[in-house]
Design a protein around this motif. Sequence first.
Motif, mmCIF file in Angstrom:
data_model
loop_
_atom_site.group_PDB
_atom_site.id
_atom_site.type_symbol
_atom_site.label_atom_id
_atom_site.label_comp_id
_atom_site.label_asym_id
_atom_site.label_seq_id
_atom_site.Cartn_x
_atom_site.Cartn_y
_atom_site.Cartn_z
ATOM 1 N N LYS A 126 35.350 53.430 34.411
ATOM 2 C CA LYS A 126 34.278 52.529 33.952
ATOM 3 C C LYS A 126 33.905 52.729 32.484
ATOM 4 O O LYS A 126 32.775 52.463 32.085
ATOM 5 C CB LYS A 126 33.030 52.681 34.825
ATOM 6 C CG LYS A 126 33.296 52.340 36.293
ATOM 7 C CD LYS A 126 31.999 52.120 37.043
ATOM 8 C CE LYS A 126 32.222 51.593 38.443
ATOM 9 N NZ LYS A 126 32.754 52.606 39.376
ATOM 10 N N TYR B 259 44.240 51.444 32.182
ATOM 11 C CA TYR B 259 43.905 51.554 33.606
ATOM 12 C C TYR B 259 42.893 52.674 33.851
ATOM 13 O O TYR B 259 41.907 52.501 34.575
ATOM 14 C CB TYR B 259 45.175 51.825 34.428
ATOM 15 C CG TYR B 259 44.861 52.342 35.800
ATOM 16 C CD1 TYR B 259 44.267 51.517 36.741
ATOM 17 C CD2 TYR B 259 45.093 53.673 36.142
ATOM 18 C CE1 TYR B 259 43.931 51.995 37.995
ATOM 19 C CE2 TYR B 259 44.763 54.162 37.384
ATOM 20 C CZ TYR B 259 44.185 53.313 38.315
ATOM 21 O OH TYR B 259 43.841 53.790 39.538
ATOM 22 N N ARG C 54 39.492 51.790 32.702
ATOM 23 C CA ARG C 54 38.840 50.851 33.626
ATOM 24 C C ARG C 54 38.372 51.583 34.885
ATOM 25 O O ARG C 54 37.268 51.373 35.379
ATOM 26 C CB ARG C 54 39.824 49.729 33.989
ATOM 27 C CG ARG C 54 39.323 48.756 35.034
ATOM 28 C CD ARG C 54 38.135 47.959 34.505
ATOM 29 N NE ARG C 54 37.549 47.089 35.514
ATOM 30 C CZ ARG C 54 36.578 47.445 36.348
ATOM 31 N NH1 ARG C 54 36.102 48.690 36.317
ATOM 32 N NH2 ARG C 54 36.104 46.588 37.218
ATOM 33 N N ILE D 133 35.587 50.998 30.309
ATOM 34 C CA ILE D 133 35.541 49.566 30.053
ATOM 35 C C ILE D 133 35.275 48.870 31.393
ATOM 36 O O ILE D 133 35.509 49.464 32.459
ATOM 37 C CB ILE D 133 36.855 49.033 29.435
ATOM 38 C CG1 ILE D 133 38.052 49.394 30.312
ATOM 39 C CG2 ILE D 133 37.048 49.536 28.040
ATOM 40 C CD1 ILE D 133 39.331 48.703 29.913
ATOM 41 N N HIS D 134 34.794 47.608 31.323
ATOM 42 C CA HIS D 134 34.403 46.949 32.575
ATOM 43 C C HIS D 134 35.218 45.713 32.893
ATOM 44 O O HIS D 134 35.026 45.084 33.913
ATOM 45 C CB HIS D 134 32.908 46.604 32.532
ATOM 46 C CG HIS D 134 32.060 47.844 32.460
ATOM 47 N ND1 HIS D 134 31.667 48.546 33.572
ATOM 48 C CD2 HIS D 134 31.580 48.528 31.405
ATOM 49 C CE1 HIS D 134 30.960 49.602 33.198
ATOM 50 N NE2 HIS D 134 30.907 49.609 31.883
ATOM 51 N N ARG D 135 36.132 45.368 31.964
ATOM 52 C CA ARG D 135 36.929 44.161 32.217
ATOM 53 C C ARG D 135 38.219 44.508 32.927
ATOM 54 O O ARG D 135 38.735 45.610 32.804
ATOM 55 C CB ARG D 135 37.248 43.475 30.891
ATOM 56 C CG ARG D 135 36.032 42.757 30.326
ATOM 57 C CD ARG D 135 36.380 42.118 29.030
ATOM 58 N NE ARG D 135 37.564 41.247 29.202
ATOM 59 C CZ ARG D 135 37.839 40.236 28.389
ATOM 60 N NH1 ARG D 135 37.042 39.985 27.393
ATOM 61 N NH2 ARG D 135 38.913 39.498 28.581
ATOM 62 N N GLY D 136 38.732 43.537 33.694
ATOM 63 C CA GLY D 136 40.034 43.732 34.327
ATOM 64 C C GLY D 136 39.909 44.210 35.766
ATOM 65 O O GLY D 136 38.927 44.851 36.147
ATOM 66 N N HIS D 137 40.928 43.896 36.541
ATOM 67 C CA HIS D 137 40.963 44.232 37.955
ATOM 68 C C HIS D 137 41.712 45.558 38.107
ATOM 69 O O HIS D 137 42.881 45.632 37.735
ATOM 70 C CB HIS D 137 41.698 43.096 38.678
ATOM 71 C CG HIS D 137 41.444 43.081 40.133
ATOM 72 N ND1 HIS D 137 42.160 43.876 40.989
ATOM 73 C CD2 HIS D 137 40.568 42.378 40.887
ATOM 74 C CE1 HIS D 137 41.722 43.661 42.207
ATOM 75 N NE2 HIS D 137 40.762 42.757 42.175
#
Length: 194
Positions: free
Chosen positions: A65, A59, A62, A67-71
Motif C-alpha cells: 500500500k 507489485y 502496491r 501506492i494505491h493504484r492497480g489490481h
Amino acid sequence: MPVPARLLSREVLPFLGSFTALTLLALSIDGLLHLFDLLWVGRWLGIPGTLLIIGSTVYSLRKHKVIHRGHPAKLLRWHELLAWFGSLLVLVHAGVHFNAILGWLAVWAMLINVGSGLTGKFLLDRSRRRMEEARQRMRERGLGEEELEDGLYWDSLTFDVVKQWRLVHFPITLAFSVLATAHIVAIFLFWGWK
Ligand code: HEM
Ligand code: HEM
C-alpha cells in the motif's frame, strides 16, 4: 488426468520450461549478437533489463500500500513477466564475457532469485488450487465437519509453505540488489564500456 501426470504437466513442466526457456533464449540471442558482431548491443541491454526488474517490483509497492493504484493480482502477473523478461535482457547483457567477478555474482544471485520467484509462483498456484478444490468439495457434499477440518488443515499447510518461502525469497532479493548495485556503481566509477 491421474494425479502424478497432473502434477507433472501443471507444476513441474511450467517451472522447468520457464527456466530452460530463459537460458536457451539468452544463449541464442547472445549467439546472434556474436554472429553479427553486435556485442555493443548486449552491453547496453543491462540498462533496460535492470529497469524492467525494478519496474516489476511496483507489485511490492502496491501490495504494501505504498501506492494505491492497480489490481494486486494483475500486478503480480506483471511482476512475474517483467522480472523474467528483464532477467533475460540482463543475461544477454552478461553474455559469455568473463572479466569482472562482481557482475557474475550478481548474475548468480539473479538466477537464484528467478528460480525462487518461480518456486513461489507454483507454491501460490498450488495453494490457490487446493482452496478451490476444497471449496468445490464442500459445495458438492455439504459441509462435512471432518472434511472441512481436513481441507483447512491442508490449506494452512500450503500457506505455511508459502510463508516460509517468502522468508527465503526476501534475503535472496536483497543479495541480488546489493550485488547488482555494486556492479552498476563500479561500472559508472571505472566506466569499462567496450
Ligand atoms: C544499469 C544497469 C547496468 C549497466 C549500466 C551495466 C553496465 C555494464 C558494462 C559497461 C559492462 C562491461 C564491463 C566490461 O566489459 O569491462 C558490464 C558487464 C557485465 N554486467 Fe552489467 N550493467 C548493468 C546491469 C547489470 C546487472 C543487473 C547484472 C547482473 C545481474 C550485470 C551483470 C554483468 C556481467 C556478468 C558483466 C560481464 C562482466 C565480465 O565481463 O566478466 N549487469 N555491465
Ligand atoms: C530478478 C528477478 C526477481 C526479483 C528481483 C523479484 C523480487 C520480488 C520481491 C521483492 C518480492 C516481494 C513482494 C512483497 O512481498 O513485497 C517478490 C515476490 C514474488 N515474486 Fe518475485 N522477483 C523476481 C523474479 C520473479 C519471477 C521470475 C517470478 C515468477 C515467474 C516471481 C514471482 C514472485 C511471486 C509469486 C511473489 C510472491 C507474491 C507474494 O507473496 O505476494 N518473481 N519478488
